[in-house]
Design an enzyme around this catalytic site. Structure first.
Site, PDB file in Angstrom:
ATOM      1  N   GLU A 192       0.909  -1.134   0.040  1.00 58.66           N
ATOM      2  CA  GLU A 192      -0.021  -0.162  -0.089  1.00 58.66           C
ATOM      3  C   GLU A 192       0.790   1.076   0.070  1.00 58.66           C
ATOM      4  O   GLU A 192       1.903   1.281   0.898  1.00 58.66           O
ATOM      5  CB  GLU A 192      -0.883   0.032   1.194  1.00 58.66           C
ATOM      6  CG  GLU A 192      -1.906   1.250   1.264  1.00 58.66           C
ATOM      7  CD  GLU A 192      -2.737   1.074   2.690  1.00 58.66           C
ATOM      8  OE1 GLU A 192      -2.516   0.136   3.367  1.00 58.66           O
ATOM      9  OE2 GLU A 192      -3.834   1.714   2.591  1.00 58.66           O
ATOM     10  N   LYS A 239      -9.203   2.732  -2.770  1.00 64.03           N
ATOM     11  CA  LYS A 239      -9.407   1.878  -1.735  1.00 64.03           C
ATOM     12  C   LYS A 239     -10.970   2.336  -1.417  1.00 64.03           C
ATOM     13  O   LYS A 239     -11.272   3.644  -1.171  1.00 64.03           O
ATOM     14  CB  LYS A 239      -8.371   2.449  -0.452  1.00 64.03           C
ATOM     15  CG  LYS A 239      -8.495   1.442   0.839  1.00 64.03           C
ATOM     16  CD  LYS A 239      -7.538   1.963   1.729  1.00 64.03           C
ATOM     17  CE  LYS A 239      -7.489   1.231   2.912  1.00 64.03           C
ATOM     18  NZ  LYS A 239      -6.134   1.368   3.848  1.00 64.03           N
ATOM     19  N   CYS A 272      -5.688  -3.272   1.643  1.00 63.21           N
ATOM     20  CA  CYS A 272      -5.601  -3.280   3.024  1.00 63.21           C
ATOM     21  C   CYS A 272      -7.205  -3.336   3.413  1.00 63.21           C
ATOM     22  O   CYS A 272      -7.746  -4.579   3.623  1.00 63.21           O
ATOM     23  CB  CYS A 272      -5.081  -2.077   3.673  1.00 63.21           C
ATOM     24  SG  CYS A 272      -4.495  -2.233   5.453  1.00 63.21           S
TER      25      CYS A 272
END
Lengths: 582, 582
Positions: B44, B115, B151
């Site tokens: 990330e 994300k 994530c």
């Protein structure tokens, strides 16, 4: 139309002190009832204080807040105040932690509201702590439909203010924990004016007043009519109840929200409001017992900032259990302004000065400090730091910058020794310009519990000094700040003949550059496009980029700008980004 | 089925250093290509480092991140790596700031992903910084449909993993900046196993490794099959490329998302992957040039914590531009363990000890410090602090606690003097138990740039010392920590005969209590219900409630627990809440 007499409780809260905050609610409600108020409106999170930060995550604290709310409702009735409507903010727990408001009447909680819009920028972290609500409670009280909202709800389109229009609410309350920031009060008012028109309702905006760590709440509570006219406005930085009588439409609404995603929940108050004309003892609005709130005149910029610094400092000192402060008095402008702020906050006799000359201190550093202490009426102690400095320098063989820093650290240790011995809080004297670029010594001049000038650029420090002295002269008082401290060129006096201008650009230019770079996140190219010299912008941005660790170590200070160092601005310490290296 | 050779790039990043991070991507991709990898997956926010905090708010930084992404794509092609698929994380700007991942191939950005789920609790503040995405890109590459996620997306029900099932994705990549926490790796794995089954896809989970301020990323990258079986797992705390060959289903999906709120966007890679068997120079998987990733054995708790402290310390020192540290060596257990951690991190020769005896120091305080430095192979300097302490005490007439504190502050000033003179970073030696209850001196033992034991309770400090010594013995090396430092009762030695047990409860009980009170936010009544003595729980909770200011002044240290003091736990300084006063 129905007339309601409303008290705007622009009060100071203490975070975590449920007992003191609830006692304040009881006492202020009694005071308002004596002045004939039928409704008293307290600020956001009245019972817990705001912001509670991680206290909101403790189940035991949430339970205590809810228990306190019910105890307040009961105590109000026991004290003969059952027929006064009271709106308080508190921390609730209902499928999550809630930033809540309650309408109390008749010894009970009549209705609750959970804040819809949770700010999560700048000094706010409410997405961490609260779950958003989606209902709008409307309480019919004395024939008027009253809606509850909290703070940020007013900043959002399509929020509870739209729903209030659908619900045909006559009076909309908005309770706030809105911190001071230069020029912000214009923004608040015009926004609420717009929302009042949208809701077609009178809006009562109540904000807390007082300091809480870095935040200073300035009050500035006000009332706006359904057509957006400002009806009344409380002065900033004053803790007091303010009274208005509002001419409000009879309740007619029955809607449950229409096509809005917000559900309207209707409640009926179990009692009528205490009658305005019932008792001959009810003072008429406008009498000295129930002064009518007019539109308070706005403050000049320097006056506003000065009062924010004074209130922030007073509350930090007081709420942390101190009664006196100790300040390093160097004879310079920063320490003189800090001492003058402190004297206005807690009285000059509680401001303990320490002059700490070293081998590099000028003559005037002592004489100006003596003059400052004399004007403020506080004690001044002189501590010669040479023996301690010599002991370190010779034991550790220090030279250059390490030797300069040890002087600052001996001063810091001296201040802390006096603090520990005598119970004074140490005030640090650095300003925003220095702290931005890292022109300070960790554990040296950065020592202290509070730093009144942390968010005040150096050029504004001078302006404030001149303004404060002029204000004293207008009042026929002695100006607190020695003219020589204002006039002389700034110096850290850590080596012979040192001047700030050896290391730093001209403060006026530096401050204009920092305002763009720090407060507005402007990039290097934008700075150059705005007319700043590229070399200067490169140098200042690099100094600022590299100083995060020093800034983190600096004590908190009252926030007055868009971006104060502290809760507002969070950079990594380990950070290799340099604005000037694309 | 199609076989893809994938490199999991478990790498260390530097926040803000776009140039170094992108050069690392180029070098690691070249290395992976030489090992026959067709796809390389980086963690990330690869290019910016993670977490960038307020850097994400700077438009110039966002623009630099995007420019760097395109430059990396171009450079990969220029270096003959056009046919290697590269997945990198970066900061994008698209109707807001985005925590983004990109799939690079053929010198271009083939697809981007923003994300979806932005964590905003504990150490995370992503709601402040990023706008959430709502699309799932699926890239057809070598006949396989590959989905990208980041994530926290894996922690949410009904998120992109559900959409991936609808899209019939064959391989789902999840790139992470997931900090170490004791026992967390079990949680990660079982969660990803569940999501792999939901998505019916092979999942490659790649996490960064390294220290960033308080955070330590432990790597622990792994691969899970569509039925939830763990196929491969990288060792923690190791920076390296790890290789797997995955047998993946031929792409068949055409869906655009069905009834999911997530839009599926399909992309076709402009090139086939570099053929696995094309060149005779491609090393077979399992050869020394392309080692196959097996399932690395888990670490024992003490080993895991020790490695976290060592990596956190090494990266903090190195990334902040230091090569050596200076530590106050008191002969006690805390300074011995800090020095041993530092020696493992940067080499014992770079660990500079300072013994600073005062009038109240015991004989063994020097002899144990000498023995420690000897074992670590680093220099030890002795500075007698008596002259400085006497100078302060007599100039300021200090007594009692003020006199005790001045000793600690003279030591702090000494460490900083040596730091400034010689360029060492000061490591503070306090542990979590002391820091919790405020048993430390601001600007004294709290001086330092980093505090390796800040999140380590005292009882764990002893366990770590014993474990480290035993590990050395198992390897036939000299144990680094003097046995006497482990065995003797702890003392601050600030007055004659002082012992920690005069002021604090037994550390084992204290630590059990703090684990509940600090890490789990348990209230007083819960502590009592859990069997703690009410008076003890009252006393410890009050000490902890009152120590926030001291904790704020403590340097950062590596986080190993659920609630470390620092980014995790944010209490007001001005806070009148006391758990023991309901």
């Amino acid at each position: 139309m129905t007339i309601l007499r409303v008290a705007l409780a622009q009060v100071d809260l203490t975070v975590g002190d449920l007992a003191a905050n609830s006692e304040m609610v009881l006492a202020r409600t009694a005071e308002a009832a004596a002045a004939g108020a039928q409704l008293v409106v307290f600020p956001e999170m009245t019972l817990t204080g705001y912001p509670p930060e991680d206290l909101a995550l403790r189940p035991s604290f949430r339970a205590a807040s809810i228990a306190t709310l019910h105890a307040v409702a009961t105590s109000l009735a026991e004290r003969g105040l059952a027929d006064v409507g009271v709106v308080v903010g508190y921390l609730d727990e209902d499928a999550g932690s809630r930033n809540a408001a309650a309408f109390l009447l008749g010894g009970a909680v009549v209705a609750r509201y959970f804040k819809h819009h949770l700010p999560n920028y700048g000094v706010f972290d409410e997405d961490r702590y609260f779950k958003a609500g989606s209902d709008l409670p409307v309480i019919r009280f004395g024939g008027v439909d009253i809606g509850l909202t909290i703070c940020e709800d007013v900043w959002q389109d399509g929020g509870p203010f739209s729903a209030a229009a659908a619900a045909r609410v006559g009076l909309l309350l908005n309770i706030n924990g809105s911190p001071y920031e230069r020029d912000k009060n214009h923004v608040r008012l015009s926004l609420v004016q717009r929302r009042a028109k949208e809701a077609d309702a009178t809006v009562v905006y109540v904000n807390q007043v007082g300091g809480q760590d870095e935040l200073v709440f300035d009050g500035d509570s006000f009332v706006v009519s359904p057509n957006g006219t400002l009806l009344a406005r409380a002065p900033q930085f004053v803790e007091k109840l303010f009274y208005v009588e509002l001419d409000l439409p009879e309740a007619t609404g029955t809607s449950a929200g229409g096509d809005s995603p917000i559900t309207i929940r209707r409640f009926t108050a179990p009692l009528p409001p205490r009658a305005l004309t019932e008792s001959s003892s009810t003072p008429p609005l406008g009498s000295s017992e129930a002064p009518a709130l007019a539109i308070a005149p706005g403050l000049a910029d320097e006056a506003e900032v000065w009062q924010a610094l004074v209130l922030g400092t007073r509350d930090y000192v007081r709420k942390n259990g101190f009664a006196s402060v100790v300040i390093a008095m160097s004879g310079g402008i920063d320490s003189a302004v800090v001492a003058a702020v402190a004297a206005d906050a807690i009285g000059g006799e509680n401001v303990h000065g320490v002059a700490m000359p070293s081998a590099y201190s000028s003559e005037h550093s002592i004489s100006d400090a003596v003059e400052l202490a004399r004007r403020l009426g506080g004690p001044l102690r002189t501590v010669n730091i040479e023996p301690m400095v010599r002991a370190f320098v010779s034991a550790l063989e220090l030279t250059g910058l390490a030797e300069e820093n040890v002087q600052a650290r001996v001063r810091g240790t001296t201040l802390m020794g006096l603090s520990n011995q005598h119970g004074h809080l140490v005030l640090a004297t650095g300003n925003k310009s220095e702290i931005s670029v890292g022109y300070s010594t960790i554990y040296g001049d950065a020592v202290g519990g509070f730093a009144p000038l942390k968010d005040v650029p150096k050029s504004l420090v001078w302006e404030l000094a001149r303004w404060r002295n002029a204000a004293a002269e207008r009042n026929g008082e002695q100006p607190p700040i020695p003219e020589n401290s204002i006039a002389k060129p700034p110096s850290a006096e850590l080596r012979p003949g040192q001047l700030d201008s050896d290391s730093l650009p001209d403060y006026d230019e530096l401050d204009r550059l920092l305002a763009r770079y720090v407060d507005e996140d402007a990039g290097l190219e934008e700075l150059v496009a705005a007319g700043f010299d590229r070399d200067l912008a490169t140098r200042v941005s690099r100094m600022t980029d590299a100083a995060e660790w020093k800034r983190r170590q600096y004590p908190p200070g009252p926030k007055i700008s868009l971006k104060a160092f502290g809760r507002d601005r969070r950079l990594p310490i380990t950070n290799r980004w340099r604005e000037s290296r694309p």
